[in-house]
Design a protein around this motif. Structure first.
Motif, short mmCIF file in Angstrom:
data_model
loop_
_atom_site.label_atom_id
_atom_site.label_comp_id
_atom_site.label_asym_id
_atom_site.label_seq_id
_atom_site.Cartn_x
_atom_site.Cartn_y
_atom_site.Cartn_z
N UNK A 48 -32.42 -10.54 18.73
CA UNK A 48 -32.82 -11.54 19.72
C UNK A 48 -33.81 -10.93 20.71
N UNK A 49 -33.55 -9.71 21.15
CA UNK A 49 -34.48 -8.98 22.00
C UNK A 49 -35.38 -8.17 21.08
N UNK A 50 -36.60 -8.61 20.93
CA UNK A 50 -37.51 -7.97 19.97
C UNK A 50 -37.82 -6.53 20.38
N UNK A 51 -37.92 -5.63 19.40
CA UNK A 51 -38.38 -4.28 19.73
C UNK A 51 -39.78 -4.35 20.33
N UNK A 52 -40.03 -3.54 21.35
CA UNK A 52 -41.33 -3.56 22.03
C UNK A 52 -42.28 -2.59 21.33
N UNK A 53 -43.36 -3.12 20.76
CA UNK A 53 -44.32 -2.23 20.10
C UNK A 53 -44.92 -1.23 21.09
N UNK A 54 -45.29 -0.08 20.60
CA UNK A 54 -45.92 0.93 21.45
C UNK A 54 -47.20 0.36 22.07
N UNK A 55 -47.33 0.56 23.37
CA UNK A 55 -48.51 0.11 24.07
C UNK A 55 -48.41 -1.29 24.62
N UNK A 56 -47.37 -2.04 24.25
CA UNK A 56 -47.17 -3.40 24.76
C UNK A 56 -46.27 -3.32 25.99
N UNK A 57 -46.62 -4.03 27.06
CA UNK A 57 -45.91 -3.92 28.32
C UNK A 57 -44.81 -4.97 28.50
N UNK A 58 -44.90 -6.09 27.78
CA UNK A 58 -43.90 -7.15 27.94
C UNK A 58 -42.88 -7.12 26.80
N UNK A 59 -41.65 -7.46 27.16
CA UNK A 59 -40.62 -7.67 26.15
C UNK A 59 -40.69 -9.12 25.70
N UNK A 60 -40.22 -9.37 24.49
CA UNK A 60 -40.18 -10.74 24.00
C UNK A 60 -38.82 -11.04 23.40
N UNK A 61 -38.47 -12.31 23.43
CA UNK A 61 -37.19 -12.77 22.91
C UNK A 61 -37.42 -13.72 21.76
N UNK A 62 -36.42 -13.84 20.92
CA UNK A 62 -36.45 -14.82 19.84
C UNK A 62 -36.57 -16.22 20.43
N UNK A 63 -37.25 -17.11 19.72
CA UNK A 63 -37.35 -18.50 20.17
C UNK A 63 -35.99 -19.18 20.16
N UNK A 64 -35.01 -18.57 19.51
CA UNK A 64 -33.67 -19.14 19.48
C UNK A 64 -32.89 -18.85 20.77
N UNK A 65 -33.44 -17.98 21.62
CA UNK A 65 -32.80 -17.68 22.90
C UNK A 65 -33.26 -18.72 23.91
N UNK A 66 -32.34 -19.51 24.37
CA UNK A 66 -32.67 -20.57 25.32
C UNK A 66 -31.67 -20.55 26.48
N UNK A 67 -31.95 -21.33 27.51
CA UNK A 67 -31.03 -21.50 28.63
C UNK A 67 -30.79 -22.99 28.82
N UNK A 68 -29.59 -23.34 29.31
CA UNK A 68 -29.29 -24.76 29.46
C UNK A 68 -30.04 -25.40 30.62
N UNK A 69 -30.74 -24.60 31.43
CA UNK A 69 -31.55 -25.18 32.48
C UNK A 69 -32.64 -26.09 31.89
N UNK A 70 -33.18 -25.70 30.76
CA UNK A 70 -34.18 -26.55 30.10
C UNK A 70 -33.56 -27.88 29.70
N UNK A 71 -32.32 -27.82 29.23
CA UNK A 71 -31.62 -29.06 28.85
C UNK A 71 -31.36 -29.91 30.09
N UNK A 72 -30.98 -29.27 31.19
CA UNK A 72 -30.76 -29.99 32.45
C UNK A 72 -32.03 -30.75 32.84
N UNK A 73 -33.15 -30.07 32.85
CA UNK A 73 -34.40 -30.70 33.27
C UNK A 73 -34.77 -31.85 32.34
N UNK A 74 -34.58 -31.65 31.05
CA UNK A 74 -34.91 -32.71 30.09
C UNK A 74 -34.08 -33.96 30.36
N UNK A 75 -32.77 -33.79 30.55
CA UNK A 75 -31.89 -34.93 30.78
C UNK A 75 -32.18 -35.60 32.12
N UNK A 76 -32.36 -34.78 33.17
CA UNK A 76 -32.62 -35.34 34.50
C UNK A 76 -33.94 -36.10 34.54
#
Length: 218
Positions: A48-76
């Motif tokens: 889920x937490x992608x390995x960070x390639x050498x020289x890359x400064x940002x970490x990235x996550x799988x698109x399957x990692x979400x938070x329910x805040x997005x669901x809250x906003x969608x419903x509201x």
């Protein structure tokens, strides 16, 4: 933080995790390795937490990692424009709330602005539900009270919700409960060392306790 501040680079994350003593690169790598192992892998078998390639400064996550805040906003946002017809979406959004976002941000200064935005949206949604559930077409006093409870658990000083609560008890014809809410809002102001409750709150108290006005007109 990796979700809400995904633009943060390696050094920024290290600093924010411990502003007094930013993590050294070795410590950062160790902590991220532990987190990667703890999170496991997605449906494709990739961490889920992608390995960070050498020289890359940002970490990235799988698109399957979400938070329910997005669901809250969608419903509201889906429910708010539709008045009584949208109240169930608003209630579904509130059902996702579990107390104060980030625990109020705690010691993580990066989260404070995000937490405040979340709190404001939750209070607004609770307010909308409370007022809609006092309307004849979707009248449900218990549902109105439940929304107010969620809102006040998130922001205990939100006087707009105390005013809503007064309107709800007035709509229910529950004089004893109305008096209790008035006592509670005054106690809240005292506990938080406010100079006084808001003028709108005082005006509403006067109107409701002297029999002037209706819920719809307040």
């Amino acid at each position: 933080m990796l979700i809400f501040k995904n633009e943060r680079d390696y050094g920024s994350i290290a600093s924010h995790m411990n502003p007094a003593r930013p993590w050294a690169p070795r410590s950062m790598d160790q902590e991220m390795s532990r987190l990667r192992a703890h999170l496991g892998v997605d449906s494709q078998g990739v961490p889920y937490l992608r390995p960070k390639p050498r020289g890359v400064q940002q970490y990235s996550l799988s698109e399957e990692v979400t938070v329910d805040w997005s669901d809250f906003l969608h419903l509201a946002e889906r429910g708010l424009p539709h008045g009584p017809n949208g109240v169930r979406d608003l209630e579904a959004a509130l059902a996702l709330v579990r107390g104060r976002p980030f625990g109020g941000a705690g010691t993580h200064s990066w989260a404070a602005p995000i937490a405040q935005t979340m709190i404001s949206r939750i209070v607004d949604t609770a307010h909308a539900v409370a007022m809609l559930r006092c309307r004849d077409e979707v009248l449900d006093i218990d549902a109105a009270r439940a929304a107010i409870t969620i809102g006040l658990d998130t922001e205990p000083t939100a006087e707009v919700l105390y005013r809503d609560w007064m309107r709800v008890e007035h709509r229910a014809g529950n004089v004893a409960a109305l008096r209790s809410v008035i006592d509670q809002v005054r106690q809240m102001a005292s506990d938080w060392e406010f100079d006084h409750i808001q003028d709108d709150t005082e005006l509403l108290i006067t109107r409701l306790t002297t029999g002037r006005g209706t819920v719809q007109g307040l």
